[in-house]
Motif scaffolding. Structure first.
Motif, PDB file in Angstrom:
ATOM      1  N   ILE A  72       1.184  -1.147  -0.162  1.00  0.00           N
ATOM      2  CA  ILE A  72      -0.146  -0.152  -0.051  1.00  0.00           C
ATOM      3  C   ILE A  72       0.659   1.121  -0.218  1.00  0.00           C
ATOM      4  N   GLY A  73       2.119   1.424   1.511  1.00  0.00           N
ATOM      5  CA  GLY A  73       3.270   2.410   0.580  1.00  0.00           C
ATOM      6  C   GLY A  73       3.393   3.319  -1.109  1.00  0.00           C
ATOM      7  N   LEU A  74       3.773   1.576  -1.283  1.00  0.00           N
ATOM      8  CA  LEU A  74       4.372   1.639  -3.142  1.00  0.00           C
ATOM      9  C   LEU A  74       3.362   1.789  -3.814  1.00  0.00           C
ATOM     10  N   THR A  75       1.898   2.540  -3.140  1.00  0.00           N
ATOM     11  CA  THR A  75       0.935   2.599  -4.605  1.00  0.00           C
ATOM     12  C   THR A  75       0.731   4.291  -3.943  1.00  0.00           C
ATOM     13  N   ILE A  76       0.688   3.864  -3.166  1.00  0.00           N
ATOM     14  CA  ILE A  76       0.566   6.093  -2.358  1.00  0.00           C
ATOM     15  C   ILE A  76       1.953   6.053  -3.424  1.00  0.00           C
ATOM     16  N   GLY A  77       2.908   6.085  -2.587  1.00  0.00           N
ATOM     17  CA  GLY A  77       4.061   6.420  -3.127  1.00  0.00           C
ATOM     18  C   GLY A  77       4.294   6.149  -4.422  1.00  0.00           C
ATOM     19  N   MET A  78       4.152   5.864  -5.449  1.00  0.00           N
ATOM     20  CA  MET A  78       3.772   5.645  -6.858  1.00  0.00           C
ATOM     21  C   MET A  78       2.677   6.787  -7.556  1.00  0.00           C
ATOM     22  N   SER A 106      12.158  13.664  -6.892  1.00  0.00           N
ATOM     23  CA  SER A 106      11.196  13.783  -5.542  1.00  0.00           C
ATOM     24  C   SER A 106      10.217  12.789  -5.715  1.00  0.00           C
ATOM     25  N   HIS A 107       9.569  12.534  -7.000  1.00  0.00           N
ATOM     26  CA  HIS A 107       9.123  11.035  -6.862  1.00  0.00           C
ATOM     27  C   HIS A 107       9.399  10.221  -5.861  1.00  0.00           C
ATOM     28  N   LEU A 108      10.225   9.989  -6.668  1.00  0.00           N
ATOM     29  CA  LEU A 108      11.883   8.868  -6.178  1.00  0.00           C
ATOM     30  C   LEU A 108      11.334   8.683  -4.049  1.00  0.00           C
ATOM     31  N   ALA A 109      11.904   9.937  -3.796  1.00  0.00           N
ATOM     32  CA  ALA A 109      11.872  10.518  -2.603  1.00  0.00           C
ATOM     33  C   ALA A 109      10.761  10.067  -2.064  1.00  0.00           C
ATOM     34  N   PHE A 110       9.650  10.445  -2.172  1.00  0.00           N
ATOM     35  CA  PHE A 110       8.384  10.189  -2.218  1.00  0.00           C
ATOM     36  C   PHE A 110       7.806   9.163  -1.751  1.00  0.00           C
ATOM     37  N   VAL A 115       7.135   4.043   1.695  1.00  0.00           N
ATOM     38  CA  VAL A 115       6.836   2.807   1.733  1.00  0.00           C
ATOM     39  C   VAL A 115       7.690   3.124   2.542  1.00  0.00           C
ATOM     40  N   LEU A 116       8.510   3.094   3.747  1.00  0.00           N
ATOM     41  CA  LEU A 116       9.561   3.146   5.080  1.00  0.00           C
ATOM     42  C   LEU A 116       8.060   3.425   6.147  1.00  0.00           C
ATOM     43  N   PHE A 117       7.844   4.481   5.583  1.00  0.00           N
ATOM     44  CA  PHE A 117       6.929   5.315   6.862  1.00  0.00           C
ATOM     45  C   PHE A 117       5.872   3.705   6.722  1.00  0.00           C
TER      46      PHE A 117
END
Length: 127
Positions: A72-78, A106-110, A115-117
């Protein structure tokens, strides 16, 4: 906390996270060979991650929760990059190939932070 619920609910959470992520990627990357193989790849990788975690001594519930939240973090991040994905997919469908696809930092950092969060949230919820 969440690991005290029945394992069936955690499997349902993992399947729901997988369906949400794969549906989002199918919409954002409209290339047929991507959206037909992408779910299969995630199922194999997720099964491998859960198996490896169990082999290393982690509980099945913990691994299911971690994989679900990370996905889910990956989905939000992408999400911020969805327009670039669609543009690149359209170019690929037209037969145009670039030398390099520039992914904004900036997209990569987000994506990394989300994902870490979400992984940290999953770890906190296992205690």
């Amino acid at each position: 906390m969440l690991t005290s619920v029945a394992t069936e609910w955690l499997w349902l959470l993992a399947i729901t996270a997988l369906v949400i992520h794969c549906s989002a990627m199918a919409k954002w990357v409209p290339i047929q060979r991507v959206w037909t193989t992408y779910p299969f790849i995630w199922v194999v990788c997720g099964t491998g991650a859960v198996s490896y975690g169990e082999w290393r001594g982690f509980a099945l519930e913990n691994m299911l929760l971690l994989c679900s939240f990370a996905l889910i973090g990956l989905t939000i991040g992408m999400y911020p990059t969805r327009k670039l994905f669609a543009e690149w997919a359209h170019e690929i469908n037209q037969g145009v190939t670039r030398e390099r696809y520039d992914y904004p930092r900036s997209h990569l950092a987000f994506c990394g932070v989300s994902v870490l969060f979400m992984s940290a949230a999953a770890i906190l919820l296992t205690r």
